[in-house]
Design a protein around this motif. Structure first.
Motif, mmCIF file in Angstrom:
data_model
loop_
_atom_site.group_PDB
_atom_site.id
_atom_site.type_symbol
_atom_site.label_atom_id
_atom_site.label_comp_id
_atom_site.label_asym_id
_atom_site.label_seq_id
_atom_site.Cartn_x
_atom_site.Cartn_y
_atom_site.Cartn_z
ATOM 1 N N THR A 66 -12.556 4.947 -6.579
ATOM 2 C CA THR A 66 -12.440 5.027 -8.026
ATOM 3 C C THR A 66 -12.934 3.721 -8.639
ATOM 4 O O THR A 66 -13.202 2.748 -7.928
ATOM 5 C CB THR A 66 -10.983 5.262 -8.443
ATOM 6 O OG1 THR A 66 -10.177 4.176 -7.953
ATOM 7 C CG2 THR A 66 -10.446 6.577 -7.888
ATOM 8 N N ALA A 67 -13.032 3.692 -9.957
ATOM 9 C CA ALA A 67 -13.492 2.482 -10.638
ATOM 10 C C ALA A 67 -12.571 1.309 -10.353
ATOM 11 O O ALA A 67 -13.033 0.178 -10.142
ATOM 12 C CB ALA A 67 -13.598 2.735 -12.133
ATOM 13 N N ASP A 68 -11.259 1.543 -10.353
ATOM 14 C CA ASP A 68 -10.319 0.465 -10.053
ATOM 15 C C ASP A 68 -10.340 0.108 -8.567
ATOM 16 O O ASP A 68 -10.318 -1.067 -8.204
ATOM 17 C CB ASP A 68 -8.901 0.858 -10.475
ATOM 18 C CG ASP A 68 -8.757 0.964 -11.975
ATOM 19 O OD1 ASP A 68 -9.562 0.329 -12.684
ATOM 20 O OD2 ASP A 68 -7.862 1.685 -12.436
ATOM 21 N N GLY A 69 -10.351 1.132 -7.723
ATOM 22 C CA GLY A 69 -10.433 0.903 -6.292
ATOM 23 C C GLY A 69 -9.103 0.549 -5.668
ATOM 24 O O GLY A 69 -8.367 -0.302 -6.165
ATOM 25 N N ALA A 70 -8.777 1.216 -4.557
ATOM 26 C CA ALA A 70 -7.531 0.940 -3.842
ATOM 27 C C ALA A 70 -7.682 1.407 -2.404
ATOM 28 O O ALA A 70 -8.634 2.107 -2.041
ATOM 29 C CB ALA A 70 -6.353 1.645 -4.513
ATOM 30 N N VAL A 71 -6.712 0.996 -1.571
ATOM 31 C CA VAL A 71 -6.628 1.462 -0.198
ATOM 32 C C VAL A 71 -5.174 1.785 0.091
ATOM 33 O O VAL A 71 -4.268 1.141 -0.448
ATOM 34 C CB VAL A 71 -7.189 0.415 0.789
ATOM 35 C CG1 VAL A 71 -6.385 -0.879 0.728
ATOM 36 C CG2 VAL A 71 -7.224 0.943 2.211
ATOM 37 N N ALA A 72 -4.937 2.813 0.907
ATOM 38 C CA ALA A 72 -3.575 3.247 1.211
ATOM 39 C C ALA A 72 -3.427 3.464 2.709
ATOM 40 O O ALA A 72 -4.404 3.736 3.416
ATOM 41 C CB ALA A 72 -3.238 4.522 0.454
ATOM 42 N N ALA A 73 -2.195 3.337 3.197
ATOM 43 C CA ALA A 73 -1.880 3.532 4.612
ATOM 44 C C ALA A 73 -0.893 4.676 4.762
ATOM 45 O O ALA A 73 0.009 4.855 3.926
ATOM 46 C CB ALA A 73 -1.297 2.251 5.214
ATOM 47 N N VAL A 80 1.880 15.964 9.031
ATOM 48 C CA VAL A 80 1.712 15.654 7.616
ATOM 49 C C VAL A 80 1.760 14.133 7.451
ATOM 50 O O VAL A 80 2.772 13.512 7.778
ATOM 51 C CB VAL A 80 2.812 16.311 6.753
ATOM 52 C CG1 VAL A 80 2.586 15.989 5.280
ATOM 53 C CG2 VAL A 80 2.842 17.816 6.973
ATOM 54 N N PRO A 81 0.697 13.491 6.976
ATOM 55 C CA PRO A 81 0.726 12.039 6.788
ATOM 56 C C PRO A 81 1.850 11.612 5.846
ATOM 57 O O PRO A 81 2.124 12.274 4.843
ATOM 58 C CB PRO A 81 -0.655 11.731 6.178
ATOM 59 C CG PRO A 81 -1.520 12.858 6.622
ATOM 60 C CD PRO A 81 -0.627 14.059 6.638
ATOM 61 N N GLU A 82 2.512 10.497 6.178
ATOM 62 C CA GLU A 82 3.585 9.956 5.354
ATOM 63 C C GLU A 82 3.182 8.577 4.853
ATOM 64 O O GLU A 82 2.779 7.710 5.634
ATOM 65 C CB GLU A 82 4.886 9.859 6.152
ATOM 66 C CG GLU A 82 5.401 11.202 6.645
ATOM 67 C CD GLU A 82 6.689 11.065 7.422
ATOM 68 O OE1 GLU A 82 7.148 9.906 7.612
ATOM 69 O OE2 GLU A 82 7.236 12.090 7.849
ATOM 70 N N ALA A 83 3.279 8.359 3.557
ATOM 71 C CA ALA A 83 2.856 7.097 2.957
ATOM 72 C C ALA A 83 3.615 5.925 3.570
ATOM 73 O O ALA A 83 4.841 5.968 3.716
ATOM 74 C CB ALA A 83 3.059 7.133 1.455
ATOM 75 N N ALA A 84 2.880 4.877 3.933
ATOM 76 C CA ALA A 84 3.483 3.665 4.493
ATOM 77 C C ALA A 84 3.605 2.583 3.439
ATOM 78 O O ALA A 84 3.646 1.398 3.757
ATOM 79 C CB ALA A 84 2.647 3.173 5.665
ATOM 80 N N GLY A 85 3.678 3.001 2.174
ATOM 81 C CA GLY A 85 3.766 2.074 1.060
ATOM 82 C C GLY A 85 2.823 2.516 -0.039
ATOM 83 O O GLY A 85 2.028 3.443 0.129
ATOM 84 N N PRO A 86 2.894 1.867 -1.186
ATOM 85 C CA PRO A 86 2.020 2.239 -2.304
ATOM 86 C C PRO A 86 0.580 1.798 -2.048
ATOM 87 O O PRO A 86 0.328 0.897 -1.247
ATOM 88 C CB PRO A 86 2.619 1.478 -3.486
ATOM 89 C CG PRO A 86 3.283 0.285 -2.868
ATOM 90 C CD PRO A 86 3.798 0.755 -1.547
#
Length: 348
Positions: A66-73, A80-86
Motif C-alpha cells: 500500500t502507499a503507507d506500506g507495512a509488514v506483518a507476522a 489458519v494463520p494467527e497474527a503475531a502482533g500488529p
C-alpha cells in the motif's frame, strides 16, 4: 506422480485485496501430485502481495503493498494463520517483496525506492519499529518507469553473508549487509540501461545469478562472488523466441533445485519460458515457451524436488501448477485453484 519430496505440506498464497483478492490463503499440498486444496483465508491485511517463511517454517511474513506500506507476522503452526502482533510500518511505500536475513525481515519498497530492516523477536514476531532503512538513489532512461529508484526485490545470497536488492528504476543490483540492524550499502552493480531488472534467482552452486528484466524481455546472467559480495553481468538471453506480439513484461523467475533449468514468466504474452542451463551456470539457452494457463503471470515457485512449478496468475485470478518433464524441463499443466487477484505462492 510428481513426488514433491521433503516435508512440504502447505502452500501460502498472497493476493491483492483491493482487486477482490481474499488476502492470505492457506492450502494443503498433495505430496504426490502437488495439487492444492484450500484450507483457510485471512483478510486482515491490505494487499498482502508477497509472503516469506521463517527458516523454521512456523512464522509467515507478509508485506502490505500500500502507499503507507507495512509488514506483518503470523504464526502458522495450524491451518489458519494467527497474527503475531500488529502490522509494522516500513518507513517507506509500496513494498513488493520481503525476505528473512540476519535476524531481521527486509522489505523491498518499490514506491520509495528503499530497503527496510525490521528486527525479528525470539517468538518470530516483529519489533514495533524498523531498525534501519537503506535509501536507493538514481534513475534510468525509461521516462515513465525509471524517474527514480524502485526497489522490487530483496533476498539473501546463498552464503547468507549478503542481502541483494534489485532496483527496476536504477537498472542495478545493490549488495548490502546489516550493521546494528541498519542495512548498509556494500556495492552497487549496474546492468544494461533501460533493462528494468525486477527479480533475481541464484544457481544452487552459489556462483551464478539470473536477473529477469521487466522493461526488456530478457534474463541477465551474472557471476556471483560471495567472498567479496560482487556481481558481474556476463550475458543476456531473450525470454521469447522472437519479437513480442504485444505487451511483454517479464515477472517471475525460478531455478531448478539441481541447477539444470531456469523458468521465467512473461505477462502480456502470458507464457512460461524454459531455459537449459549450460556450462557451470554461466549460460542459458531458451528451449521452449508454453502458455501459463492463465492471464498475467506474476510469480513462480518450484517445488524442492523440482517436479512441480506453481504460477500465480493475477488477472485471471488463479494458481496453476505444472508437472515438469525431468529430461527437458518443460512444464505440463496439471491443475488450477481459483484465487482472485493472486500475486504469489510459496511452499512450507
Amino acid at each position: 506422480m510428481a513426488d514433491l519430496g521433503g516435508r512440504i505440506r502447505r502452500a501460502f498464497i498472497g493476493s491483492f485485496t483491493a482487486a477482490g483478492g481474499p488476502g492470505i490463503v492457506t492450502a494443503a499440498v498433495d505430496p504426490d501430485s502437488g495439487a492444492l486444496t484450500p484450507l483457510s483465508s485471512l483478510n486482515g491485511l491490505p494487499d498482502p502481495s508477497w509472503l516469506a517463511l521463517s527458516a523454521t517454517g512456523d512464522t509467515l511474513y507478509a508485506v502490505s503493498e500500500t502507499a503507507d506500506g507495512a509488514v506483518a507476522a503470523y504464526h502458522v503452526t495450524g491451518d489458519v494463520p494467527e497474527a503475531a502482533g500488529p502490522p509494522v510500518a516500513i518507513d517507506g511505500s509500496g513494498p513488493t517483496h520481503l525476505a528473512v536475513f540476519d535476524g531481521h525481515v527486509l522489505t523491498a519498497n518499490y514506491g520509495s525506492g528503499s530497503v527496510t530492516a525490521i528486527p525479528v523477536r525470539a517468538d518470530g514476531g516483529l519489533a514495533r519499529i524498523a531498525s534501519g532503512v537503506l535509501h536507493h538513489t538514481g534513475s534510468g532512461p525509461h521516462t515513465r518507469r525509471q524517474q527514480g529508484p524502485h526497489a522490487h526485490q530483496v533476498q539473501p545470497d546463498p552464503s547468507g553473508r549478503w542481502a541483494v536488492s534489485v532496483d527496476l528504476g536504477t537498472d542495478s543490483v545493490r549488495v548490502c549487509a546489516l550493521r546494528d540492524g541498519v542495512p548498509l550499502l556494500h556495492r552497487e552493480h549496474a546492468l544494461r540501461p533501460g533493462s528494468g531488472p525486477r527479480h533475481l534467482a541464484f544457481h544452487p552452486n552459489g556462483s551464478y545469478a539470473y536477473v529477469v528484466n521487466e522493461l526488456t524481455p530478457t534474463v541477465t546472467v551474472c557471476r556471483w562472488d560471495a567472498l567479496d559480495g560482487s556481481l558481474k553481468p556476463l550475458a543476456e538471453a531473450s525470454v521469447l523466441p522472437g519479437a513480442p506480439e504485444g505487451d511483454a513484461y517479464p515477472s517471475g523467475i525460478a531455478v531448478a533445485p539441481d541447477g539444470r533449468f531456469v523458468w521465467t514468466a512473461t505477462r502480456g504474452e502470458d507464457v512460461l519460458s524454459v531455459f537449459a542451463v549450460e556450462g557451470e551456470g554461466d549460460a542459458l539457452r531458451l528451449t521452449a515457451t508454453v502458455p501459463c494457463a492463465g492471464h498475467w503471470p506474476r510469480a513462480l515457485t518450484v517445488s524442492p524436488s523440482g517436479t512441480v512449478l506453481y504460477v500465480a496468475n493475477e488477472r485471471s485470478g488463479d494458481i496453476t501448477w505444472f508437472t515438469i518433464d525431468p529430461t527437458t524441463g518443460h512444464p505440463h499443466p496439471t491443475g488450477t485453484l481459483p484465487i482472485p487477484a493472486a500475486s504469489c505462492v510459496i511452499l512450507g
